[in-house]
Design a protein around this motif. Sequence first.
Motif, PDB file in Angstrom:
ATOM      1  N   GLN A  26      90.136  12.003  39.121  1.00  0.00           N
ATOM      2  CA  GLN A  26      90.548  10.595  39.117  1.00  0.00           C
ATOM      3  C   GLN A  26      91.724  10.369  40.060  1.00  0.00           C
ATOM      4  N   ALA A  27      92.685  11.280  40.040  1.00  0.00           N
ATOM      5  CA  ALA A  27      93.864  11.134  40.894  1.00  0.00           C
ATOM      6  C   ALA A  27      93.500  11.212  42.377  1.00  0.00           C
ATOM      7  N   LEU A  28      92.508  12.054  42.704  1.00  0.00           N
ATOM      8  CA  LEU A  28      92.103  12.228  44.092  1.00  0.00           C
ATOM      9  C   LEU A  28      91.011  11.247  44.504  1.00  0.00           C
ATOM     10  N   ASN A  29      90.496  10.492  43.525  1.00  0.00           N
ATOM     11  CA  ASN A  29      89.432   9.513  43.778  1.00  0.00           C
ATOM     12  C   ASN A  29      88.176  10.179  44.326  1.00  0.00           C
ATOM     13  N   ILE A  30      87.799  11.310  43.703  1.00  0.00           N
ATOM     14  CA  ILE A  30      86.552  11.990  44.056  1.00  0.00           C
ATOM     15  C   ILE A  30      85.783  12.236  42.759  1.00  0.00           C
ATOM     16  N   SER A  31      84.533  12.672  42.881  1.00  0.00           N
ATOM     17  CA  SER A  31      83.736  12.929  41.684  1.00  0.00           C
ATOM     18  C   SER A  31      84.156  14.245  41.053  1.00  0.00           C
ATOM     19  N   GLN A  32      84.021  14.306  39.708  1.00  0.00           N
ATOM     20  CA  GLN A  32      84.381  15.534  39.000  1.00  0.00           C
ATOM     21  C   GLN A  32      83.489  16.698  39.405  1.00  0.00           C
ATOM     22  N   PRO A  33      82.150  16.494  39.564  1.00  0.00           N
ATOM     23  CA  PRO A  33      81.314  17.629  39.986  1.00  0.00           C
ATOM     24  C   PRO A  33      81.730  18.193  41.344  1.00  0.00           C
ATOM     25  N   ALA A  34      82.111  17.316  42.295  1.00  0.00           N
ATOM     26  CA  ALA A  34      82.521  17.800  43.621  1.00  0.00           C
ATOM     27  C   ALA A  34      83.768  18.656  43.514  1.00  0.00           C
ATOM     28  N   LEU A  35      84.705  18.233  42.684  1.00  0.00           N
ATOM     29  CA  LEU A  35      85.938  19.006  42.528  1.00  0.00           C
ATOM     30  C   LEU A  35      85.644  20.335  41.843  1.00  0.00           C
ATOM     31  N   SER A  36      84.790  20.305  40.820  1.00  0.00           N
ATOM     32  CA  SER A  36      84.460  21.540  40.097  1.00  0.00           C
ATOM     33  C   SER A  36      83.797  22.557  41.020  1.00  0.00           C
ATOM     34  N   VAL A  37      82.883  22.092  41.878  1.00  0.00           N
ATOM     35  CA  VAL A  37      82.206  22.990  42.815  1.00  0.00           C
ATOM     36  C   VAL A  37      83.212  23.608  43.781  1.00  0.00           C
ATOM     37  N   ALA A  38      84.124  22.780  44.337  1.00  0.00           N
ATOM     38  CA  ALA A  38      85.116  23.290  45.280  1.00  0.00           C
ATOM     39  C   ALA A  38      86.027  24.313  44.614  1.00  0.00           C
ATOM     40  N   LEU A  39      86.413  24.056  43.342  1.00  0.00           N
ATOM     41  CA  LEU A  39      87.283  24.983  42.633  1.00  0.00           C
ATOM     42  C   LEU A  39      86.560  26.297  42.356  1.00  0.00           C
ATOM     43  N   SER A  40      85.303  26.219  41.970  1.00  0.00           N
ATOM     44  CA  SER A  40      84.521  27.439  41.715  1.00  0.00           C
ATOM     45  C   SER A  40      84.355  28.258  42.988  1.00  0.00           C
ATOM     46  N   GLN A  41      84.106  27.582  44.122  1.00  0.00           N
ATOM     47  CA  GLN A  41      83.976  28.288  45.400  1.00  0.00           C
ATOM     48  C   GLN A  41      85.283  28.995  45.769  1.00  0.00           C
ATOM     49  N   LEU A  42      86.403  28.335  45.526  1.00  0.00           N
ATOM     50  CA  LEU A  42      87.704  28.942  45.831  1.00  0.00           C
ATOM     51  C   LEU A  42      87.930  30.182  44.977  1.00  0.00           C
ATOM     52  N   GLU A  43      87.655  30.077  43.687  1.00  0.00           N
ATOM     53  CA  GLU A  43      87.848  31.232  42.803  1.00  0.00           C
ATOM     54  C   GLU A  43      86.899  32.371  43.175  1.00  0.00           C
ATOM     55  N   ALA A  44      85.702  32.034  43.618  1.00  0.00           N
ATOM     56  CA  ALA A  44      84.750  33.071  44.020  1.00  0.00           C
ATOM     57  C   ALA A  44      85.269  33.813  45.256  1.00  0.00           C
ATOM     58  N   GLN A  45      85.845  33.063  46.193  1.00  0.00           N
ATOM     59  CA  GLN A  45      86.387  33.709  47.387  1.00  0.00           C
ATOM     60  C   GLN A  45      87.592  34.578  47.057  1.00  0.00           C
ATOM     61  N   LEU A  46      88.397  34.138  46.089  1.00  0.00           N
ATOM     62  CA  LEU A  46      89.575  34.906  45.696  1.00  0.00           C
ATOM     63  C   LEU A  46      89.211  36.102  44.824  1.00  0.00           C
ATOM     64  N   GLY A  47      88.073  35.999  44.134  1.00  0.00           N
ATOM     65  CA  GLY A  47      87.652  37.092  43.246  1.00  0.00           C
ATOM     66  C   GLY A  47      88.408  37.100  41.931  1.00  0.00           C
ATOM     67  N   LYS A  48      89.158  36.054  41.652  1.00  0.00           N
ATOM     68  CA  LYS A  48      89.925  35.957  40.412  1.00  0.00           C
ATOM     69  C   LYS A  48      89.978  34.502  39.967  1.00  0.00           C
ATOM     70  N   PRO A  49      90.002  34.269  38.640  1.00  0.00           N
ATOM     71  CA  PRO A  49      90.101  32.880  38.173  1.00  0.00           C
ATOM     72  C   PRO A  49      91.528  32.347  38.340  1.00  0.00           C
ATOM     73  N   LEU A  50      91.606  31.083  38.666  1.00  0.00           N
ATOM     74  CA  LEU A  50      92.910  30.426  38.768  1.00  0.00           C
ATOM     75  C   LEU A  50      93.340  29.796  37.454  1.00  0.00           C
ATOM     76  N   PHE A  51      92.372  29.437  36.596  1.00  0.00           N
ATOM     77  CA  PHE A  51      92.688  28.736  35.361  1.00  0.00           C
ATOM     78  C   PHE A  51      91.988  29.407  34.179  1.00  0.00           C
ATOM     79  N   LEU A  52      92.629  29.325  33.014  1.00  0.00           N
ATOM     80  CA  LEU A  52      92.002  29.753  31.767  1.00  0.00           C
ATOM     81  C   LEU A  52      91.033  28.664  31.323  1.00  0.00           C
ATOM     82  N   ARG A  53      89.823  29.054  30.991  1.00  0.00           N
ATOM     83  CA  ARG A  53      88.827  28.089  30.516  1.00  0.00           C
ATOM     84  C   ARG A  53      88.913  27.975  29.005  1.00  0.00           C
TER      85      ARG A  53
END
Length: 296
Positions: A26-53
């Motif tokens: 909401q703050a970035l004015n983008i869709s939640q699925p788009a943000l979730s995909v970008a975050l998952s891709q970032l964590e996959a590249q890092l090989g570690k989770p950034l957030f506790l689920r």
Amino acid sequence: MLSVTLRQLEYAVAVARNGGVTAAAQALNISQPALSVALSQLEAQLGKPLFLRRPRGPAVPTAFGRDFLEAAETQLASMARLMAGDAAPAAPVRLAVFEDLAPVILGPLLAALPADLPVTPGVLGFEAMTDGLGRGQIDLALTWDLGLPLSVTREEVARVKPHAVMGPRHRLALRAGVSLAELADVPLILADQGLSVGHMRALFARRGLAPRIAHRTATLELMRSFAANGLGVGLSYTAPVPGQSYDGAALVTRPVLDAGAGEPLVLAVARDNALSPAGERLARLIAARRGFLPKG
């Protein structure tokens, strides 16, 4: 090799700052699925989770995520400053000053600069200065408007009339000022620096006069010494404080009364060389503080 994008970093930092994916989207004015995909891709590249689920709980950074997100926020802030032109420390502005002008104005100019405005000065002749501007080796040049190509922009900062230099016993020293006709009748001494001799000749030619050039010297100070020792009358736009030449001989200066509006002293910049913020600041300072410039 990582291929992390600034957008992915921005999204991850927004999640941490807003406490969750939904609020960040909401703050970035983008869709939640788009943000979730970008975050998952970032964590996959890092090989570690950034957030506790955690179901229905705020997004809490992992121990790894805390350090990574803090560094990411710092990098994003640095990039924002870079794009705004406020990156620090600023690279020194490469300022060139024409060789005859430098002894008169460069010291006072550098002394007037604020401590946070770095400048690398250089002293050059006309040809070397023009070449340096064209090659991008000079950011700003302070020089006479002589021989500069159309690829160089000019901002006039002063207009200076020529003056005659002579020993105090010369007959023209009795006058408050001299004319070009009077100068055409005496042996002249000119500093032989690039385009300067041709320009001086043109002053006389416009009035149908032919100067008698007795000496062409390599430097301004040598011209002043010759004049002080009675070898002729010097002619120059650059006017060091009169009194004596390097060899201790007395000399005086007299304005040339009929030389027209004077020669423009300009700040020159290559048209295709965008100045840095520091360069623009230096240009404004020179244009605003003209006390160190030659007087017309």
